[in-house]
Design an enzyme around this catalytic site. Structure first.
Site, PDB file in Angstrom:
ATOM      1  N   CYS A 266      -4.377  -1.782   5.949  1.00  0.00           N
ATOM      2  CA  CYS A 266      -4.337  -0.434   5.195  1.00  0.00           C
ATOM      3  C   CYS A 266      -5.601  -0.007   4.309  1.00  0.00           C
ATOM      4  O   CYS A 266      -6.185  -0.801   3.675  1.00  0.00           O
ATOM      5  CB  CYS A 266      -3.226  -0.608   4.390  1.00  0.00           C
ATOM      6  SG  CYS A 266      -2.404   0.904   3.548  1.00  0.00           S
TER       7      CYS A 266
ATOM      8  N   CYS B 150       0.784  -1.120   0.068  1.00  0.00           N
ATOM      9  CA  CYS B 150       0.014   0.048  -0.132  1.00  0.00           C
ATOM     10  C   CYS B 150       0.795   1.216   0.015  1.00  0.00           C
ATOM     11  O   CYS B 150       0.753   2.223  -0.947  1.00  0.00           O
ATOM     12  CB  CYS B 150      -0.884  -0.096   1.236  1.00  0.00           C
ATOM     13  SG  CYS B 150      -2.108   1.438   1.317  1.00  0.00           S
TER      14      CYS B 150
END
Length: 358
Positions: free
Chosen positions: A196, A99
């Site tokens: 995330c 991410c």
């Protein structure tokens, strides 16, 4: 004109204080809130709406503009599809690592450049420096308990050079104190610990929405069946909680741990005792390598490595290094070396890079 910096505001206290510090330093600060998950449900576990309200409240106190951007398509294509494929293959990925590399320092960076920004900034606890060749280096934060360099090891020079990390030298309690003194409404907000951008959910229930259950046997290394698992994807090496097998009648009362996964037979291998030999390894192999400087480290130089976040650096040596293959040998055996997780190498305080454990 002052230099423009776009700060990724998450709704948390770290990014809010980062924005404040940059404004105090004279930067033209624009706040951007990244929404990267559109499949919100009604369970109350995905907090994107509240986070954005917190961002607006922070921006009002700081006197900065804020905009929202949606990278949901990029997140699903670059991060979430990989996340699911890894779990389906029996590995345990770290979505925060990908991410950061693909969203926070790629999609977000591209968007910031399009807005005329010279820099991007985040609330990560890491530092930045330069080596003798002028290359940007990623360094550990002063607050060792909060250092997040492990999650940023996949950055390259183009991503690191324009990045600013205002919290590099600050301990977390001081960050909260700054927030309190300037009246930030999220000064006492709890730190996020969820996946995330997806939030804090029941992980097993969330994964079930995308991957079908596939129950099978839990066995000892000798082949004795001691229980049933709900699907290999739900378990990770070293896991103790949620196995549903206590001490067996007439046997040891020592706790059980996941030691391995046999994908061919859909079997979860479990052992008793934290110090069981099958839970420890002195070597590992990794692929999908990334070196922050763009150049692989000298295998002859001593280094340390982490195989999980907040682990104490473990002395090791590189025994094999090719274009995209790394083998390490540790001075002391490492506990629960987990395929799919990242191994990150360090030269003292400098993060060199790393790869995905195979």
């Amino acid at each position: 004109m002052s230099t423009r910096v776009v700060v990724g505001l998450s709704g948390g206290v770290d990014s809010a204080v980062a924005a404040y510090l940059l404004k105090q330093q004279g930067y033209d600060v624009l706040g951007v809130f990244m929404k990267n998950w559109d499949d919100d449900d009604n369970t109350g576990q995905c907090t994107a709406r509240q986070d954005f309200l917190d961002v607006l409240a922070v921006a009002d106190v700081l006197g900065i503009e804020v905009e929202a951007v949606n990278f949901a398509a990029e997140y699903k294509e670059r991060v979430f599809s990989y996340f699911l494929a890894e779990y389906q293959a029996g590995r345990t990925p770290n979505p925060d690592v990908l991410c950061n590399a693909e969203i926070k320092f790629k999609a977000f960076l591209d968007d910031a450049v399009a807005r005329g920004a010279a820099h991007i900034a985040t609330g990560h606890y890491v530092g930045k420096g330069h080596d003798t060749f002028g290359q940007a280096t990623l360094t550990k934060a002063r607050d060792a308990n909060k250092d997040q360099s492990y999650f940023l090891y996949r950055l390259n020079q183009a991503q690191l050079r324009p990045a600013l990390f205002p919290l590099a030298l600050l301990p977390k309690p001081e960050v909260r104190e700054i927030a309190r003194k300037i009246g930030l409404p999220n000064a006492a907000k709890k730190d996020s610990t969820g996946i995330c951008f997806i939030g804090e959910r029941n992980f097993r229930e969330f994964l079930e929405r995308y991957l079908p259950r596939d129950p099978g046997d839990m066995k000892t290394p000798e082949g004795r069946v001691v229980g049933r698992h709900q699907g290999l994807m739900y378990y990770t090496l070293g896991q103790r909680q949620g196995l549903g097998i206590g001490g067996r009648k007439g046997g040891s009362e020592a706790p059980w741990f996941v030691a391995d996964k046999d994908m061919a037979t859909n079997t979860l291998i479990v052992v008793q005792g934290h110090e069981h030999p099958l839970l420890k390894r002195s070597t590992l192999a990794a692929g999908q390598l990334n070196w922050i400087s763009g150049v692989a480290p000298d295998p002859a130089r001593p280094c340390t490595a982490k195989i999980r976040y907040r682990q104490t650096d473990a002395p090791c040596r590189i025994t094999r290094l090719e274009a995209d293959t790394l083998e390490l040998a540790f001075e002391q055996p490492q506990w629960a070396v987990t395929p799919g997780q990242s191994v990150v190498l360090y030269d003292s305080e400098v993060c060199l890079g790393g790869g995905i454990i195979t």
